[in-house]
Design a protein around this motif. Structure first.
Motif, mmCIF file in Angstrom:
data_model
loop_
_atom_site.group_PDB
_atom_site.id
_atom_site.type_symbol
_atom_site.label_atom_id
_atom_site.label_comp_id
_atom_site.label_asym_id
_atom_site.label_seq_id
_atom_site.Cartn_x
_atom_site.Cartn_y
_atom_site.Cartn_z
ATOM 1 N N ALA A 289 -6.965 -6.942 -5.493
ATOM 2 C CA ALA A 289 -6.876 -6.310 -6.810
ATOM 3 C C ALA A 289 -5.609 -6.751 -7.532
ATOM 4 C CB ALA A 289 -6.915 -4.794 -6.670
ATOM 5 N N ALA B 180 -2.450 3.255 -10.926
ATOM 6 C CA ALA B 180 -2.094 1.945 -11.478
ATOM 7 C C ALA B 180 -1.366 2.072 -12.811
ATOM 8 C CB ALA B 180 -3.338 1.086 -11.633
ATOM 9 N N SER C 255 1.002 3.947 -3.019
ATOM 10 C CA SER C 255 0.571 5.325 -2.748
ATOM 11 C C SER C 255 1.619 6.347 -3.180
ATOM 12 C CB SER C 255 0.256 5.504 -1.260
ATOM 13 O OG SER C 255 1.437 5.427 -0.466
ATOM 14 N N SER D 159 0.823 -1.204 0.000
ATOM 15 C CA SER D 159 0.000 0.000 0.000
ATOM 16 C C SER D 159 0.862 1.261 0.000
ATOM 17 C CB SER D 159 -0.933 0.015 1.210
ATOM 18 O OG SER D 159 -1.816 -1.085 1.173
ATOM 19 N N HIS E 21 -9.880 -0.738 -10.103
ATOM 20 C CA HIS E 21 -10.088 -0.883 -8.666
ATOM 21 C C HIS E 21 -9.282 0.114 -7.834
ATOM 22 C CE1 HIS E 21 -12.725 -4.373 -8.417
ATOM 23 N NE2 HIS E 21 -12.049 -4.901 -9.422
ATOM 24 N N LEU E 22 -8.095 0.478 -8.312
ATOM 25 C CA LEU E 22 -7.200 1.285 -7.483
ATOM 26 C C LEU E 22 -6.980 2.692 -8.011
ATOM 27 C CD1 LEU E 22 -4.512 -1.416 -6.625
ATOM 28 C CD2 LEU E 22 -6.587 -0.827 -5.358
ATOM 29 N N ASP F 115 -9.933 -5.163 -1.998
ATOM 30 C CA ASP F 115 -8.828 -4.489 -1.320
ATOM 31 C C ASP F 115 -7.593 -4.574 -2.207
ATOM 32 O OD1 ASP F 115 -7.373 -6.983 -0.823
ATOM 33 O OD2 ASP F 115 -8.818 -7.371 0.772
ATOM 34 N N ILE F 116 -6.525 -3.898 -1.830
ATOM 35 C CA ILE F 116 -5.372 -3.775 -2.703
ATOM 36 C C ILE F 116 -4.732 -5.127 -3.010
ATOM 37 C CG2 ILE F 116 -3.768 -3.269 -0.802
ATOM 38 C CD1 ILE F 116 -2.322 -1.351 -2.789
#
Length: 264
Positions: free
Chosen positions: A173, A214, A31, A27, A209-210, A169-170
């Protein structure tokens, strides 16, 4: 649970993937991704990176520095040097503005394969056997039979649609993006452009999703720099499509995670 409704994308390694992937580290690394300063409204550095390295995996003699000079600064090269990479760049740009539906996945192949296959076969399911070989002529694997390739792709489209409806969730994904990539290249639905399509589809799903970060993951570059491992991790599932063992897929699934950790 939604995983019980999946038809072809295997979910049984998800918990093992979670155990092998530290969610906080992943994560944090994700980020921190951001666009390059050289990017403009009309030029994406990381789309160039993706297009160049995905093409290099397929043997195209293109260098990133040259392509950036061509794409960002308008320096002319021989058309054959940049044409296929330009097509792939356009396919990534198309994907950024659309969802990975059956129709749009087909369109993406038509875009990226414009100068690879004949017009009549762009985005069309193949009707002959497909063998993926190494540079020295050895068979890497035998793709899905032409008698089942259409059915297998319908299963994959179903699973992509189902997974897009979930809030992942990450780690989930990343897992499913990688597994979709793997299933796609094992089916090998098109006459050509399958590898490019599979790597694009992986990132496309991840972005759904993210979010747009990405698209800054340099997965294609990571796969190129580790192409022996990349192909070995595809190969270890088995030679024949009907005998594939997706329980051996964890090394491949982990590569996208590793790409984020090595995103430089």
């Amino acid at each position: 649970m939604y995983t019980q409704l999946l038809q072809i994308v295997h979910h049984n390694l998800l918990e093992k993937f979670r155990d092998h992937s530290d969610v906080e580290t992943l994560s944090t690394a994700f980020s921190k991704l951001e666009d390059a300063e050289i990017s403009t409204a009309d030029f994406s550095f990381y789309t160039s990176v993706a297009s160049v390295y995905s093409s290099k995996i397929e043997g195209e003699p293109i260098e990133l520095d040259s392509y950036i000079k061509h794409k960002r600064f308008g320096i002319e090269f021989l058309p054959d040097y940049t044409r296929k990479i330009d097509d792939l760049y356009l396919a990534y740009q198309f994907a950024k503005d659309h969802t990975p539906s059956k129709e749009n996945i087909t369109k993406v192949n038509g875009i990226l394969a414009k100068h690879i296959v004949s017009k009549s076969w762009k985005g069309k399911i193949r009707n002959q056997n497909m063998y993926v070989t190494t540079e020295d002529g050895r068979i890497e694997y035998i793709a899905a039979s032409p008698f089942i390739v259409g059915t297998e792709m319908e299963k994959l489209y179903h699973d992509i649609d189902l997974l897009l409806q979930q809030k992942l969730d990450i780690q989930s994904a990343f897992y499913f993006a990688s597994m979709i990539h793997l299933v796609f290249v094992k089916i090998h639905p098109w006459n050509d452009g399958n590898g490019r399509s599979g790597r694009l589809l992986e990132k496309w799903f991840l972005a759904q999703h993210l979010g747009p970060k990405a698209w800054f993951v340099q997965s294609e570059k990571y796969y190129y720099l580790n192409h022996k491992e990349y192909y070995n991790n595809i190969r270890i599932l088995g030679l024949e499509y009907e005998e594939l063992d997706y329980n051996a897929a964890l090394p491949f699934v982990g590569m996208l995670n590793n790409a984020v950790m090595n995103n430089d």
